[in-house]
Motif scaffolding. Sequence first.
Motif, PDB file in Angstrom:
ATOM      1  N   THR A  67      -8.089  -0.439 -15.092  1.00 36.81           N
ATOM      2  CA  THR A  67      -6.939  -0.281 -15.978  1.00 36.81           C
ATOM      3  C   THR A  67      -5.682   0.106 -15.212  1.00 36.81           C
ATOM      4  N   GLY A  68      -5.794   0.352 -13.917  1.00 35.66           N
ATOM      5  CA  GLY A  68      -4.630   0.596 -13.079  1.00 35.66           C
ATOM      6  C   GLY A  68      -3.728  -0.623 -12.954  1.00 35.66           C
ATOM      7  N   ILE A  69      -4.147  -1.730 -13.546  1.00 37.01           N
ATOM      8  CA  ILE A  69      -3.307  -2.924 -13.565  1.00 37.01           C
ATOM      9  C   ILE A  69      -2.044  -2.689 -14.392  1.00 37.01           C
ATOM     10  N   THR A  70      -2.086  -1.751 -15.323  1.00 40.46           N
ATOM     11  CA  THR A  70      -0.985  -1.571 -16.279  1.00 40.46           C
ATOM     12  C   THR A  70       0.371  -1.340 -15.617  1.00 40.46           C
ATOM     13  N   PRO A  71       0.563  -0.303 -14.777  1.00 41.63           N
ATOM     14  CA  PRO A  71       1.896  -0.126 -14.207  1.00 41.63           C
ATOM     15  C   PRO A  71       2.291  -1.242 -13.246  1.00 41.63           C
ATOM     16  N   CYS A  72       1.320  -1.813 -12.545  1.00 40.18           N
ATOM     17  CA  CYS A  72       1.628  -2.926 -11.646  1.00 40.18           C
ATOM     18  C   CYS A  72       2.140  -4.123 -12.448  1.00 40.18           C
ATOM     19  N   MET A  73       1.500  -4.407 -13.572  1.00 35.26           N
ATOM     20  CA  MET A  73       1.950  -5.516 -14.417  1.00 35.26           C
ATOM     21  C   MET A  73       3.323  -5.244 -15.002  1.00 35.26           C
ATOM     22  N   GLN A  74       3.602  -4.001 -15.346  1.00 41.53           N
ATOM     23  CA  GLN A  74       4.911  -3.680 -15.917  1.00 41.53           C
ATOM     24  C   GLN A  74       6.025  -3.970 -14.909  1.00 41.53           C
ATOM     25  N   VAL A  75       5.834  -3.568 -13.670  1.00 41.09           N
ATOM     26  CA  VAL A  75       6.842  -3.822 -12.633  1.00 41.09           C
ATOM     27  C   VAL A  75       6.933  -5.326 -12.361  1.00 41.09           C
ATOM     28  N   ALA A  76       5.793  -5.984 -12.220  1.00 45.51           N
ATOM     29  CA  ALA A  76       5.793  -7.430 -11.952  1.00 45.51           C
ATOM     30  C   ALA A  76       6.466  -8.196 -13.087  1.00 45.51           C
ATOM     31  N   ALA A  77       6.181  -7.828 -14.318  1.00 48.43           N
ATOM     32  CA  ALA A  77       6.774  -8.514 -15.466  1.00 48.43           C
ATOM     33  C   ALA A  77       8.293  -8.397 -15.451  1.00 48.43           C
ATOM     34  N   GLU A  78       8.800  -7.232 -15.108  1.00 49.85           N
ATOM     35  CA  GLU A  78      10.249  -7.032 -15.049  1.00 49.85           C
ATOM     36  C   GLU A  78      10.869  -7.877 -13.940  1.00 49.85           C
ATOM     37  N   TRP A 156       7.053  -2.446   0.256  1.00 43.61           N
ATOM     38  CA  TRP A 156       6.493  -1.263  -0.407  1.00 43.61           C
ATOM     39  C   TRP A 156       5.131  -1.586  -0.996  1.00 43.61           C
ATOM     40  N   ASN A 157       4.263  -0.576  -0.999  1.00 42.57           N
ATOM     41  CA  ASN A 157       2.904  -0.700  -1.514  1.00 42.57           C
ATOM     42  C   ASN A 157       2.781   0.181  -2.750  1.00 42.57           C
ATOM     43  N   LEU A 158       2.526  -0.458  -3.904  1.00 41.51           N
ATOM     44  CA  LEU A 158       2.362   0.244  -5.167  1.00 41.51           C
ATOM     45  C   LEU A 158       0.901   0.167  -5.566  1.00 41.51           C
ATOM     46  N   MET A 159       0.313   1.314  -5.926  1.00 41.92           N
ATOM     47  CA  MET A 159      -1.123   1.344  -6.220  1.00 41.92           C
ATOM     48  C   MET A 159      -1.413   2.150  -7.471  1.00 41.92           C
ATOM     49  N   CYS A 160      -2.429   1.708  -8.191  1.00 45.22           N
ATOM     50  CA  CYS A 160      -2.938   2.486  -9.313  1.00 45.22           C
ATOM     51  C   CYS A 160      -4.402   2.103  -9.502  1.00 45.22           C
ATOM     52  N   GLY A 161      -5.263   3.095  -9.549  1.00 44.29           N
ATOM     53  CA  GLY A 161      -6.685   2.825  -9.718  1.00 44.29           C
ATOM     54  C   GLY A 161      -7.477   4.100  -9.584  1.00 44.29           C
ATOM     55  N   PRO A 162      -8.789   3.989  -9.546  1.00 39.91           N
ATOM     56  CA  PRO A 162      -9.636   5.174  -9.418  1.00 39.91           C
ATOM     57  C   PRO A 162      -9.290   5.955  -8.145  1.00 39.91           C
ATOM     58  N   PRO A 163      -9.249   7.272  -8.226  1.00 45.57           N
ATOM     59  CA  PRO A 163      -8.886   8.085  -7.055  1.00 45.57           C
ATOM     60  C   PRO A 163      -9.705   7.756  -5.807  1.00 45.57           C
ATOM     61  N   ILE A 164     -10.990   7.484  -5.964  1.00 44.65           N
ATOM     62  CA  ILE A 164     -11.816   7.192  -4.790  1.00 44.65           C
ATOM     63  C   ILE A 164     -11.397   5.868  -4.140  1.00 44.65           C
ATOM     64  N   MET A 165     -10.967   4.892  -4.943  1.00 44.17           N
ATOM     65  CA  MET A 165     -10.501   3.625  -4.379  1.00 44.17           C
ATOM     66  C   MET A 165      -9.235   3.852  -3.562  1.00 44.17           C
ATOM     67  N   LEU A 166      -8.340   4.677  -4.084  1.00 44.98           N
ATOM     68  CA  LEU A 166      -7.082   4.938  -3.378  1.00 44.98           C
ATOM     69  C   LEU A 166      -7.318   5.741  -2.108  1.00 44.98           C
ATOM     70  N   SER A 167      -8.128   6.816  -2.205  1.00 44.09           N
ATOM     71  CA  SER A 167      -8.299   7.708  -1.050  1.00 44.09           C
ATOM     72  C   SER A 167      -9.225   7.144   0.020  1.00 44.09           C
ATOM     73  N   LYS A 168     -10.279   6.428  -0.365  1.00 44.98           N
ATOM     74  CA  LYS A 168     -11.252   5.924   0.610  1.00 44.98           C
ATOM     75  C   LYS A 168     -10.996   4.481   1.040  1.00 44.98           C
ATOM     76  N   GLY A 169     -10.292   3.709   0.196  1.00 39.56           N
ATOM     77  CA  GLY A 169     -10.059   2.309   0.523  1.00 39.56           C
ATOM     78  C   GLY A 169      -8.619   1.990   0.856  1.00 39.56           C
ATOM     79  N   CYS A 170      -7.724   2.232  -0.097  1.00 36.46           N
ATOM     80  CA  CYS A 170      -6.328   1.786   0.045  1.00 36.46           C
ATOM     81  C   CYS A 170      -5.560   2.517   1.132  1.00 36.46           C
ATOM     82  N   HIS A 171      -5.476   3.835   1.039  1.00 37.85           N
ATOM     83  CA  HIS A 171      -4.672   4.586   2.011  1.00 37.85           C
ATOM     84  C   HIS A 171      -5.129   4.360   3.454  1.00 37.85           C
TER      85      HIS A 171
END
Length: 187
Positions: A67-78, A156-171
């Motif tokens: 469901t972290g797609i929500t803010p990413c879609m909002q920015v992309a849509a704009e 710029w890198n914008l992220m939203c998702g489960p904390p473990i995905m962000l801390s262990k994968g993305c960052h």
Amino acid sequence: VIKAYPPAPPRFPDGGILSQHLDSLQVGDFIDFKGPVGEFEYLSSGSFKIDHDHNFASSFNMIAGGTGITPCMQVAAEILRCQGDQTLISLVFACRNVGDLLCRDTLDQWAEKYPEQFKVHYILSDSWPDDWKGSIGFVNKDLFESTLYPPGDDVWNLMCGPPIMLSKGCHPALEHLNHSRKNIFSF
């Protein structure tokens, strides 16, 4: 759209606390919400604010989990809504299975309508159909290197998702690819 996340040990032993609460409500029940609070505000043509500080991006890498797609879609849509906005977007959307890929039809339409400006790549971790053409597994350095824009002062890198995905994968993956910490933002 509300998706309830029940406990799923060992990765998510408590599940989504808020989503489970919302799922327990009956039709006609009320709940108060506040927001959005405006940490990130997209203005136009690559200009945006984070906590009232002005910034610029020629390209956004967006990484969404569930469901972290929500803010990413909002920015992309704009960005895509505004004719003349040439800001580029590369989105990696990670979910457990195909049914979790919220708004996939819209994302695919954007990729088809704006092929030079918007690209999307899907990755599934738990199950996938035999004809799956996206990635499987978890977000990682190799995936980001092959799908996202390379580091730069205006990337710029914008992220939203489960904390473990962000801390262990993305960052770790973004930092390994030399993306500046100052150009990484989590919703």
